[in-house]
Design a protein around this motif. Sequence first.
Motif, PDB file in Angstrom:
ATOM      1  N   ASP A  11      -7.580 117.002 -56.901  1.00  0.00           N
ATOM      2  CA  ASP A  11      -8.245 116.721 -58.174  1.00  0.00           C
ATOM      3  C   ASP A  11      -7.866 115.356 -58.734  1.00  0.00           C
ATOM      4  OD1 ASP A  11      -9.461 119.108 -58.063  1.00  0.00           O
ATOM      5  OD2 ASP A  11      -8.014 120.157 -59.348  1.00  0.00           O
ATOM      6  N   THR A  12      -6.706 114.892 -58.325  1.00  0.00           N
ATOM      7  CA  THR A  12      -6.208 113.642 -58.887  1.00  0.00           C
ATOM      8  C   THR A  12      -6.934 112.411 -58.327  1.00  0.00           C
ATOM      9  OG1 THR A  12      -4.550 113.689 -57.167  1.00  0.00           O
ATOM     10  CG2 THR A  12      -3.889 114.501 -59.339  1.00  0.00           C
ATOM     11  N   VAL A  13      -7.670 112.612 -57.215  1.00  0.00           N
ATOM     12  CA  VAL A  13      -8.333 111.457 -56.611  1.00  0.00           C
ATOM     13  C   VAL A  13      -9.526 111.046 -57.470  1.00  0.00           C
ATOM     14  CG1 VAL A  13      -9.627 110.662 -54.611  1.00  0.00           C
ATOM     15  CG2 VAL A  13      -7.584 112.072 -54.291  1.00  0.00           C
ATOM     16  N   LYS A  14      -9.582 109.755 -57.795  1.00  0.00           N
ATOM     17  CA  LYS A  14     -10.680 109.216 -58.608  1.00  0.00           C
ATOM     18  C   LYS A  14     -11.956 109.226 -57.782  1.00  0.00           C
ATOM     19  CE  LYS A  14     -11.036 105.001 -60.438  1.00  0.00           C
ATOM     20  NZ  LYS A  14     -10.505 103.641 -60.700  1.00  0.00           N
ATOM     21  N   PRO A  15     -13.089 109.656 -58.341  1.00  0.00           N
ATOM     22  CA  PRO A  15     -14.319 109.639 -57.546  1.00  0.00           C
ATOM     23  C   PRO A  15     -14.710 108.200 -57.196  1.00  0.00           C
ATOM     24  CG  PRO A  15     -14.770 110.314 -59.821  1.00  0.00           C
ATOM     25  CD  PRO A  15     -13.282 110.160 -59.703  1.00  0.00           C
ATOM     26  N   LEU A  16     -15.345 108.076 -56.027  1.00  0.00           N
ATOM     27  CA  LEU A  16     -15.726 106.762 -55.518  1.00  0.00           C
ATOM     28  C   LEU A  16     -17.192 106.504 -55.846  1.00  0.00           C
ATOM     29  CD1 LEU A  16     -14.635 104.472 -53.525  1.00  0.00           C
ATOM     30  CD2 LEU A  16     -15.732 105.798 -51.709  1.00  0.00           C
ATOM     31  N   PHE A  17     -17.472 105.368 -56.442  1.00  0.00           N
ATOM     32  CA  PHE A  17     -18.874 105.013 -56.699  1.00  0.00           C
ATOM     33  C   PHE A  17     -19.231 103.716 -55.981  1.00  0.00           C
ATOM     34  CE2 PHE A  17     -17.905 107.823 -60.254  1.00  0.00           C
ATOM     35  CZ  PHE A  17     -18.951 108.712 -60.121  1.00  0.00           C
ATOM     36  N   THR A  18     -20.511 103.598 -55.672  1.00  0.00           N
ATOM     37  CA  THR A  18     -20.964 102.404 -54.962  1.00  0.00           C
ATOM     38  C   THR A  18     -22.382 102.078 -55.411  1.00  0.00           C
ATOM     39  OG1 THR A  18     -21.188 101.409 -52.770  1.00  0.00           O
ATOM     40  CG2 THR A  18     -21.914 103.698 -52.984  1.00  0.00           C
ATOM     41  N   GLU A  19     -22.857 100.915 -55.030  1.00  0.00           N
ATOM     42  CA  GLU A  19     -24.258 100.589 -55.316  1.00  0.00           C
ATOM     43  C   GLU A  19     -24.871  99.843 -54.144  1.00  0.00           C
ATOM     44  OE1 GLU A  19     -24.624  97.998 -58.678  1.00  0.00           O
ATOM     45  OE2 GLU A  19     -22.982  96.709 -58.047  1.00  0.00           O
ATOM     46  N   LYS A  20     -26.166  99.999 -54.020  1.00  0.00           N
ATOM     47  CA  LYS A  20     -26.868  99.362 -52.901  1.00  0.00           C
ATOM     48  C   LYS A  20     -27.129  97.903 -53.225  1.00  0.00           C
ATOM     49  CE  LYS A  20     -28.182 101.679 -50.026  1.00  0.00           C
ATOM     50  NZ  LYS A  20     -27.616 102.198 -48.765  1.00  0.00           N
ATOM     51  N   GLN A  21     -26.883  97.021 -52.278  1.00  0.00           N
ATOM     52  CA  GLN A  21     -27.175  95.605 -52.451  1.00  0.00           C
ATOM     53  C   GLN A  21     -28.111  95.150 -51.339  1.00  0.00           C
ATOM     54  OE1 GLN A  21     -23.970  93.220 -54.133  1.00  0.00           O
ATOM     55  NE2 GLN A  21     -22.528  94.862 -53.575  1.00  0.00           N
ATOM     56  N   THR A  22     -28.721  93.997 -51.540  1.00  0.00           N
ATOM     57  CA  THR A  22     -29.689  93.502 -50.557  1.00  0.00           C
ATOM     58  C   THR A  22     -29.202  92.210 -49.931  1.00  0.00           C
ATOM     59  OG1 THR A  22     -31.485  94.392 -51.901  1.00  0.00           O
ATOM     60  CG2 THR A  22     -32.103  92.825 -50.193  1.00  0.00           C
ATOM     61  N   PHE A  23     -29.343  92.118 -48.618  1.00  0.00           N
ATOM     62  CA  PHE A  23     -29.054  90.876 -47.906  1.00  0.00           C
ATOM     63  C   PHE A  23     -30.345  90.380 -47.270  1.00  0.00           C
ATOM     64  CE2 PHE A  23     -27.843  88.873 -43.769  1.00  0.00           C
ATOM     65  CZ  PHE A  23     -27.293  87.711 -44.297  1.00  0.00           C
ATOM     66  N   THR A  24     -30.628  89.110 -47.479  1.00  0.00           N
ATOM     67  CA  THR A  24     -31.875  88.542 -46.961  1.00  0.00           C
ATOM     68  C   THR A  24     -31.596  87.370 -46.020  1.00  0.00           C
ATOM     69  OG1 THR A  24     -32.971  89.112 -49.044  1.00  0.00           O
ATOM     70  CG2 THR A  24     -34.110  87.536 -47.616  1.00  0.00           C
ATOM     71  N   LEU A  25     -32.277  87.386 -44.880  1.00  0.00           N
ATOM     72  CA  LEU A  25     -32.291  86.234 -43.981  1.00  0.00           C
ATOM     73  C   LEU A  25     -33.729  85.707 -43.973  1.00  0.00           C
ATOM     74  CD1 LEU A  25     -30.331  87.492 -40.822  1.00  0.00           C
ATOM     75  CD2 LEU A  25     -29.707  85.511 -42.245  1.00  0.00           C
ATOM     76  N   ASP A  26     -33.906  84.410 -44.240  1.00  0.00           N
ATOM     77  CA  ASP A  26     -35.274  83.888 -44.287  1.00  0.00           C
ATOM     78  C   ASP A  26     -35.972  84.069 -42.955  1.00  0.00           C
ATOM     79  OD1 ASP A  26     -34.960  83.226 -46.871  1.00  0.00           O
ATOM     80  OD2 ASP A  26     -34.362  81.143 -46.489  1.00  0.00           O
ATOM     81  N   SER A  27     -35.177  83.973 -41.903  1.00  0.00           N
ATOM     82  CA  SER A  27     -35.768  84.091 -40.575  1.00  0.00           C
ATOM     83  C   SER A  27     -34.693  84.601 -39.618  1.00  0.00           C
ATOM     84  CB  SER A  27     -36.262  82.708 -40.131  1.00  0.00           C
ATOM     85  OG  SER A  27     -36.824  82.792 -38.849  1.00  0.00           O
ATOM     86  N   TYR A  28     -35.095  85.429 -38.700  1.00  0.00           N
ATOM     87  CA  TYR A  28     -34.146  85.963 -37.729  1.00  0.00           C
ATOM     88  C   TYR A  28     -34.824  86.016 -36.359  1.00  0.00           C
ATOM     89  CZ  TYR A  28     -31.292  89.087 -34.997  1.00  0.00           C
ATOM     90  OH  TYR A  28     -30.537  89.604 -33.981  1.00  0.00           O
ATOM     91  N   THR A  29     -34.109  85.532 -35.332  1.00  0.00           N
ATOM     92  CA  THR A  29     -34.648  85.584 -33.971  1.00  0.00           C
ATOM     93  C   THR A  29     -33.951  86.692 -33.195  1.00  0.00           C
ATOM     94  OG1 THR A  29     -35.169  83.241 -34.030  1.00  0.00           O
ATOM     95  CG2 THR A  29     -35.050  84.267 -31.846  1.00  0.00           C
ATOM     96  N   THR A  30     -34.763  87.577 -32.629  1.00  0.00           N
ATOM     97  CA  THR A  30     -34.219  88.765 -31.961  1.00  0.00           C
ATOM     98  C   THR A  30     -33.597  88.404 -30.610  1.00  0.00           C
ATOM     99  OG1 THR A  30     -36.241  89.257 -30.736  1.00  0.00           O
ATOM    100  CG2 THR A  30     -36.061  90.180 -32.963  1.00  0.00           C
ATOM    101  N   PHE A  31     -32.852  89.360 -30.079  1.00  0.00           N
ATOM    102  CA  PHE A  31     -32.281  89.251 -28.728  1.00  0.00           C
ATOM    103  C   PHE A  31     -33.390  89.004 -27.703  1.00  0.00           C
ATOM    104  CE2 PHE A  31     -31.086  91.365 -24.722  1.00  0.00           C
ATOM    105  CZ  PHE A  31     -29.910  90.682 -24.424  1.00  0.00           C
ATOM    106  N   GLY A  32     -34.552  89.566 -27.958  1.00  0.00           N
ATOM    107  CA  GLY A  32     -35.699  89.399 -27.053  1.00  0.00           C
ATOM    108  C   GLY A  32     -36.446  88.097 -27.269  1.00  0.00           C
ATOM    109  N   GLY A  33     -36.014  87.291 -28.282  1.00  0.00           N
ATOM    110  CA  GLY A  33     -36.600  85.954 -28.476  1.00  0.00           C
ATOM    111  C   GLY A  33     -37.760  85.898 -29.457  1.00  0.00           C
TER     112      GLY A  33
END
Lengths: 397, 397
Positions: free
Chosen positions: B23-45
């Motif tokens: 009971d003594t453990v404080k509850p853990l809270f989190t929030e969703k964040q966004t990461f953006t890449l303007d452009s990404y090249t896949t392993f397949g090119g």
Amino acid sequence: MFTRIVTGWLLVIATVGCPVVADTVKPLFTEKQTFTLDSYTTFGGETISPVKVGWESYGELNEKKDNVILITHYFSGTSHAAGKYSPQDESAGYWDAIIGPGKAIDTNKYFVISVDTLVNLNAYDDNVITTGPATINPQTGQPYGTDFPVVTIRDFVNVQKALLESLGISRLHAVVGPSMGSMQAIEWASAYPDWVERMVSVIGSAESDAWSTAALAQWGNPIRLDPNWQQGHYTKDAPPTQGLVNALMLITQHALYPDYFNRVGETLGYKQLEQAPLKSIMDTHSIVEWLTQRAQSRAAKMDANHLLYLVRACQLFVAGHGKNLNDGLEKIQAKTLFLPASTDLLLMPYMAKGAHDALSSMGKPTQYAELEGELGHLEGVVDIQQQSQRLASFLTE
Amino acid sequence: MFTRIVTGWLLVIATVGCPVVADTVKPLFTEKQTFTLDSYTTFGGETISPVKVGWESYGELNEKKDNVILITHYFSGTSHAAGKYSPQDESAGYWDAIIGPGKAIDTNKYFVISVDTLVNLNAYDDNVITTGPATINPQTGQPYGTDFPVVTIRDFVNVQKALLESLGISRLHAVVGPSMGSMQAIEWASAYPDWVERMVSVIGSAESDAWSTAALAQWGNPIRLDPNWQQGHYTKDAPPTQGLVNALMLITQHALYPDYFNRVGETLGYKQLEQAPLKSIMDTHSIVEWLTQRAQSRAAKMDANHLLYLVRACQLFVAGHGKNLNDGLEKIQAKTLFLPASTDLLLMPYMAKGAHDALSSMGKPTQYAELEGELGHLEGVVDIQQQSQRLASFLTE
């Protein structure tokens, strides 16, 4: 390495462990015969008129008619358990390794008989005679489709019993079957204990548990999803072939084990980073292509509705078709032998073990041994000869 | 008994083995964040512009930025690995039993971060941010559909790496993941050995063998068969829902084990001879109904094409994405720990054992232990706390 043909099951299977048959053994030949019942009432209380099924036999019925061994076939199998129809046949029946003159099930001693089940999967195989949804309903002139009544493992047994009675037989030296055939075998022993002296369950179970019933439903799902299925009222011109192919892909993988698959992969040059699937989501890996093609070539002789009805018969199965499994097992008087496969992922050994243990705790004579090998469930079809000796001595005990 | 909710995986799972949190453990809270890449090249090119993914974290990044543990998620999972978004949330992230203050992955010590993969299955979950076939293609104003390029486990890793670099991170104390997450974890260790100090593979594999690649294809088959799929160019009004539901039914059963299913069957009053399936081929057993309903409720937030792309990423996976597995394993410098589940039918223990043995024979430090229990593959998601102690000490070694 992967060239042995097994009728009605896998078109490509390892030759590892093939039986060596002495040159002196005379080849076994058989022919398909037809048994007709003008009318048959199912376990569920529906009437089918008429019912026709195919059957074949090996060896001679003796005068006392007390040398009969009934072989009950697996899900995608037929009554072609052994021998050839003609010298030109490429392959013999699926259990030819153990059925024949001088073999574990010795046709010099026993009259061995096998019957195509109702709703047999291979409805369009010239060597299969069956009655099911693909049969023309005499009342409409059209195939029954899903108007065909649900049938059970008990119904398969009852039709076999009517055939045996028509031959003047009233007792079985043994009933022996793999997989769905083992369900029929144990059903025989429970439903008609006065008939059955010995029962051999190979890669089998005495009931469908919740796990198995769900897994069986998955096999039927692709057929029901195929737009050609039309609630089971498709025409022969536009059957749900893709659904059937996908069902067979599932069944084939479910009946095998990783080691075998990975050896096939090696022969195909399987690589994770094959170019086609890396380049396009529409393309696929060599091993998937292999599995698909095998399913496609098997599907040609099969009917999709029949698969759904076989799934249902298996789902409804509990030995004795009564209140519960124990009631069914209590009724058994036969000596029993259980031979599951240690690598079986479809009907895992716990199923046979459970039935064996229950019979044993009831004080009934029962034996248990496991088939070994990398073929999973299929060990019981293509590698059964590894238990030839045990089987032969069980039949003479 | 069957009420615990596990986000994004099974809606109904046994409470057996749930962690007791003081009971003594404080509850853990989190929030969703966004990461953006303007452009990404896949392993397949191929190039994707832009790429957005969601991420969340637990604990604090220290000044040296050397206390980072990356959690990589499983096939149907998300970056919600632990904690809650708000006190009103019914359930916490899937590995909340081992991530939090004072837990095995101690957020008092470590900065724990997790990222939604590309083509995340839960495309319509408000808490998931991902880029995939369901994303609007800026060039057409329509969803990419199957015009989206094939992506690989390496691509999931590369996007995670770009996010970590954007936070000034260049080293991972550990990368830990279950199932498909374990593929990402080992890929990290092989592709970027300078980054990874410790790697934990839970219910994992270091490659997709021919068996796994075929099994994965079976998951995608119902979607491709659904007439609504339209070669992947369906609209949001008419998606291939039934195909997706059938796929999820397969995945759920594949990730479980008979004992668990049969206990569910007991609670449902499962009987082989239930009246509905005996009377009509159109009806079904209670256990099948249960499985179907679970799949239907999960499908609502998922995209069918995304499932096909995840299948493909897994099929293409070999650690290091090079010529072969040994090449990939040779590159690993991290200490490794493998935790397969003994009852796993999806990624059987031989897969983790094979990778562990290979690393060991190369003289690399590696440990191996099996999760026990009746949940099959899911042991690694919902019962992971049974290995808390080993995990905690591995992280401090």
